[in-house]
Design an enzyme around this catalytic site. Structure first.
Site, PDB file in Angstrom:
ATOM      1  CB  CYS B  37      -0.978   0.003   1.179  1.00 12.73           C
ATOM      2  SG  CYS B  37      -0.215  -0.200   2.772  1.00 12.73           S
ATOM      3  CB  CYS B 107      -2.926  -1.392   9.337  1.00 14.53           C
ATOM      4  SG  CYS B 107      -3.484  -1.046   7.672  1.00 14.53           S
TER       5      CYS B 107
END
Lengths: 212, 137
Positions: B37, B107
């Site tokens: 990402c 994350c």
């Protein structure tokens, strides 16, 4: 993007007649379709090179597609019909993966066990991360500013595009080197460049410019 | 009676966003990134030299709201803890707290890595100072 399990160490035998298949798509003895396996390169009859003759690959893909199409097998037994569905899907995955140079490289890296860990958290070098962090901070500051910051934004984007172009050149060099030498350390270099490129590309997207 | 932390809270009003002086000998800085990402995160902690307790935590993360929320949660937790306790923080604890969708689970790994990098940076700085040699950045 995982490859099908590699063929076992004993020569694979045909599910129908028991004869060795020598990893062919169809059994040499009884002509029955075999389950797809091995890696994408060999399934498309290509060497494990990063420079691919695209027209040749297209031709092989289309030729195999016609032979594997489920309609071809509509009169065969259930086993073979099912295999044709799997084989066609595998072929499509192979083609899609190998057609794009980036996914091709990533796939080759995976085949050689490089970047087996979670691909999303990279072993990116600290300098790259720091550089990206500073660039993002700059972009944020510029965006929060007014129109007078526009030239700075353009400058920042140009810098990122330049870095991206450098990464692309490094990738081209890496590809050529791998094809010539087959050295593992070349793959590791390619892995590093792909990481760098991924960050830069995302940076460019965030700064509002269509990446190439 | 404190209300349980809601995920929305950490997404909309993240705690501890900011930065510390990385030249400060009591500050450890960790910079980590997620390749897919393109997110990068910097987390810094200020450690009390005598007690070894983390006095302050600041982080800056770009992009992903889930990464920001993860670090918001974690930064609150490690304040007042020792370095070893911070190193022991497992991403699944953050996961349970925030109920993130599967696509955002990585994350929490980013946060975990950032904390470890910051702790290691602090320890390296400290070791460098004790050996009276210039700290390698």
């Amino acid at each position: 993007m995982a490859a099908a399990p590699p063929f076992p160490s004993e020569p694979p035998a045909c599910w129908h007649c028991g004869q060795p298949t020598a990893e062919s798509h169809f059994c040499p003895s009884c002509r029955r379709l075999q389950p797809p396996g091995g890696d994408y390169f060999s399934y498309l009859g290509l060497p494990q090179k990063l420079g691919i003759d695209l027209p040749e690959m297209e031709q092989r893909f289309h030729s195999l597609s016609r032979r594997l199409h489920p309609d071809v097998f509509f009169q065969r037994v259930e086993t073979e019909r099912q295999l044709s569905v799997e084989a066609a899907a595998f072929l499509n995955d192979a083609y899609r993966t190998l057609k794009n140079p980036l996914t091709r490289a990533e796939y080759l890296l995976a085949l050689h066990g490089i970047r087996k860990n979670d691909p999303r958290i990279s072993g990116a070098p600290l300098e790259l991360l720091e550089e990206v962090f500073e660039l993002k901070t700059t972009l944020d500051q510029i965006r929060d500013g007014d129109e007078t910051a526009q030239p700075q934004l353009v400058q920042a984007r140009e810098k990122i595009q330049k870095l991206l172009a450098e990464a692309d050149r490094a990738l081209d060099e890496g590809f050529a080197n791998w094809d010539a030498t087959g050295q593992r350390q070349t793959l590791e270099r390619i892995a590093a460049v792909l990481t760098r490129r991924a960050f830069l590309r995302k940076l460019l997207e965030d700064s509002g410019v269509e990446p190439r | 009676m404190a209300e349980p932390e809601k995920p929305l809270d950490h997404h909309n009003s993240p705690r501890n966003v900011g930065s510390l002086d990385r030249e400060d000998p009591q500050v450890g800085t960790g910079t980590v990134g997620a390749r897919e990402c393109g997110d990068v995160m910097r987390l810094q902690l200020k450690v009390n030299e005598e007690t070894g307790i983390i006095e302050d935590v600041k982080f800056k993360s770009f992009g992903c709201g889930s990464a920001i929320a993860s670090s918001s949660v974690a930064s609150e937790w490690i304040k007042g803890k020792t370095l070893d306790e911070a190193m022991a923080l497992d991403k699944t604890e953050i996961l349970n707290e925030l109920s993130l969708p599967p696509a955002k689970i990585h994350c929490t790994l980013l946060t975990e890595e950032a904390i470890r990098a910051a702790v290691q940076d602090y320890k390296a700085k400290r070791a460098g100072r004790r050996a009276s040699s210039p700290t390698k950045r």
